[in-house]
Motif scaffolding. Structure first.
Motif, PDB file in Angstrom:
ATOM      1  N   UNK A  49     -17.022   2.105  -5.889  1.00  0.00           N
ATOM      2  CA  UNK A  49     -16.560   2.229  -4.516  1.00  0.00           C
ATOM      3  C   UNK A  49     -15.630   3.425  -4.422  1.00  0.00           C
ATOM      4  N   UNK A  50     -15.755   4.140  -3.325  1.00  0.00           N
ATOM      5  CA  UNK A  50     -14.915   5.299  -3.104  1.00  0.00           C
ATOM      6  C   UNK A  50     -13.570   4.917  -2.523  1.00  0.00           C
ATOM      7  N   UNK A  51     -12.677   5.869  -2.496  1.00  0.00           N
ATOM      8  CA  UNK A  51     -11.321   5.630  -1.996  1.00  0.00           C
ATOM      9  C   UNK A  51     -11.345   5.262  -0.518  1.00  0.00           C
ATOM     10  N   UNK A  52     -12.254   5.856   0.252  1.00  0.00           N
ATOM     11  CA  UNK A  52     -12.340   5.536   1.673  1.00  0.00           C
ATOM     12  C   UNK A  52     -12.738   4.073   1.879  1.00  0.00           C
ATOM     13  N   UNK A  53     -13.663   3.596   1.059  1.00  0.00           N
ATOM     14  CA  UNK A  53     -14.085   2.200   1.158  1.00  0.00           C
ATOM     15  C   UNK A  53     -12.946   1.266   0.791  1.00  0.00           C
ATOM     16  N   UNK A  54     -12.156   1.615  -0.226  1.00  0.00           N
ATOM     17  CA  UNK A  54     -10.998   0.788  -0.600  1.00  0.00           C
ATOM     18  C   UNK A  54      -9.977   0.742   0.527  1.00  0.00           C
ATOM     19  N   UNK A  55      -9.772   1.877   1.205  1.00  0.00           N
ATOM     20  CA  UNK A  55      -8.818   1.917   2.314  1.00  0.00           C
ATOM     21  C   UNK A  55      -9.310   1.048   3.470  1.00  0.00           C
ATOM     22  N   UNK A  56     -10.584   1.176   3.817  1.00  0.00           N
ATOM     23  CA  UNK A  56     -11.144   0.362   4.901  1.00  0.00           C
ATOM     24  C   UNK A  56     -11.087  -1.116   4.531  1.00  0.00           C
ATOM     25  N   UNK A  57     -11.479  -1.442   3.304  1.00  0.00           N
ATOM     26  CA  UNK A  57     -11.432  -2.828   2.843  1.00  0.00           C
ATOM     27  C   UNK A  57      -9.996  -3.339   2.827  1.00  0.00           C
ATOM     28  N   UNK A  58      -9.048  -2.489   2.435  1.00  0.00           N
ATOM     29  CA  UNK A  58      -7.638  -2.872   2.435  1.00  0.00           C
ATOM     30  C   UNK A  58      -7.110  -3.148   3.826  1.00  0.00           C
ATOM     31  N   UNK A  59      -7.506  -2.318   4.783  1.00  0.00           N
ATOM     32  CA  UNK A  59      -7.081  -2.537   6.173  1.00  0.00           C
ATOM     33  C   UNK A  59      -7.637  -3.863   6.686  1.00  0.00           C
ATOM     34  N   UNK A  60      -8.915  -4.097   6.447  1.00  0.00           N
ATOM     35  CA  UNK A  60      -9.531  -5.356   6.891  1.00  0.00           C
ATOM     36  C   UNK A  60      -8.905  -6.567   6.202  1.00  0.00           C
ATOM     37  N   UNK A  61      -8.736  -6.484   4.896  1.00  0.00           N
ATOM     38  CA  UNK A  61      -8.177  -7.606   4.146  1.00  0.00           C
ATOM     39  C   UNK A  61      -6.718  -7.852   4.535  1.00  0.00           C
ATOM     40  N   UNK A  62      -5.953  -6.791   4.687  1.00  0.00           N
ATOM     41  CA  UNK A  62      -4.551  -6.943   5.078  1.00  0.00           C
ATOM     42  C   UNK A  62      -4.407  -7.525   6.467  1.00  0.00           C
ATOM     43  N   UNK A  63      -5.226  -7.045   7.405  1.00  0.00           N
ATOM     44  CA  UNK A  63      -5.172  -7.580   8.773  1.00  0.00           C
ATOM     45  C   UNK A  63      -5.602  -9.038   8.806  1.00  0.00           C
ATOM     46  N   UNK A  64      -6.625  -9.381   8.045  1.00  0.00           N
ATOM     47  CA  UNK A  64      -7.087 -10.765   7.987  1.00  0.00           C
ATOM     48  C   UNK A  64      -6.032 -11.663   7.354  1.00  0.00           C
ATOM     49  N   UNK A  65      -5.387 -11.184   6.307  1.00  0.00           N
ATOM     50  CA  UNK A  65      -4.335 -11.971   5.660  1.00  0.00           C
ATOM     51  C   UNK A  65      -3.142 -12.172   6.594  1.00  0.00           C
ATOM     52  N   UNK A  66      -2.756 -11.132   7.337  1.00  0.00           N
ATOM     53  CA  UNK A  66      -1.653 -11.268   8.299  1.00  0.00           C
ATOM     54  C   UNK A  66      -2.017 -12.224   9.425  1.00  0.00           C
ATOM     55  N   UNK A  67      -3.293 -12.248   9.812  1.00  0.00           N
ATOM     56  CA  UNK A  67      -3.752 -13.147  10.862  1.00  0.00           C
ATOM     57  C   UNK A  67      -3.737 -14.594  10.372  1.00  0.00           C
ATOM     58  N   UNK A  68      -4.139 -14.807   9.121  1.00  0.00           N
ATOM     59  CA  UNK A  68      -4.162 -16.157   8.555  1.00  0.00           C
ATOM     60  C   UNK A  68      -2.746 -16.644   8.277  1.00  0.00           C
ATOM     61  N   UNK A  69      -1.883 -15.759   7.759  1.00  0.00           N
ATOM     62  CA  UNK A  69      -0.517 -16.123   7.403  1.00  0.00           C
ATOM     63  C   UNK A  69       0.463 -15.319   8.260  1.00  0.00           C
ATOM     64  N   UNK A  70       0.622 -15.705   9.541  1.00  0.00           N
ATOM     65  CA  UNK A  70       1.542 -14.949  10.390  1.00  0.00           C
ATOM     66  C   UNK A  70       2.989 -15.225   9.992  1.00  0.00           C
ATOM     67  N   UNK A  71       3.839 -14.364  10.415  1.00  0.00           N
ATOM     68  CA  UNK A  71       5.253 -14.531  10.115  1.00  0.00           C
ATOM     69  C   UNK A  71       5.932 -13.188  10.074  1.00  0.00           C
ATOM     70  N   UNK A  72       7.189 -13.207   9.736  1.00  0.00           N
ATOM     71  CA  UNK A  72       7.979 -11.982   9.701  1.00  0.00           C
ATOM     72  C   UNK A  72       8.112 -11.530   8.251  1.00  0.00           C
ATOM     73  N   UNK A  73       7.036 -10.955   7.715  1.00  0.00           N
ATOM     74  CA  UNK A  73       7.092 -10.438   6.355  1.00  0.00           C
ATOM     75  C   UNK A  73       7.660  -9.032   6.315  1.00  0.00           C
ATOM     76  N   UNK A  74       7.846  -8.437   7.458  1.00  0.00           N
ATOM     77  CA  UNK A  74       8.359  -7.072   7.510  1.00  0.00           C
ATOM     78  C   UNK A  74       7.241  -6.068   7.286  1.00  0.00           C
ATOM     79  N   UNK A  75       7.543  -4.835   7.533  1.00  0.00           N
ATOM     80  CA  UNK A  75       6.553  -3.787   7.345  1.00  0.00           C
ATOM     81  C   UNK A  75       5.623  -3.684   8.534  1.00  0.00           C
TER      82      UNK A  75
END
Length: 84
Positions: free
Chosen positions: A1-27
């Motif tokens: 996998x290329x770096x662009x795919x990791x970035x896109x996958x990271x954005x999707x995974x991070x957004x999904x994780x924040x949606x599943x576990x909402x709260x004030x984690x900062x950042x």
């Protein structure tokens, strides 16, 4: 996998994780992206370790595995970064 795919996958995974576990984690979006990318690596490693597969390209299985890893990373991050 290329770096662009990791970035896109990271954005999707991070957004999904924040949606599943909402709260004030900062950042903001950058922290979410970094946590998602780290989570993708963690999810891929844990998936390979327990035998359910790893992160292979940009598909639903990889997004699920990366989001699971991002949830683990987000949970640890929220425990370390408490502002009390």
């Amino acid at each position: 996998m290329g770096i662009f795919t990791w970035i896109v996958l990271g954005i999707l995974a991070g957004a999904l994780a924040k949606w599943i576990m909402p709260g004030d984690q900062g950042g903001g979006i950058l922290a979410t992206m970094v946590l998602g990318i780290v989570g993708a690596f963690v999810g891929g490693y844990l998936g390979k370790l327990i035998g359910i597969g790893s992160v292979q390209g940009l598909n639903f299985g990889s997004i699920f595995t990366a989001a699971a890893g991002a949830l683990v990373v987000l949970f640890i991050y929220s425990k370390i970064n408490t502002k009390k």
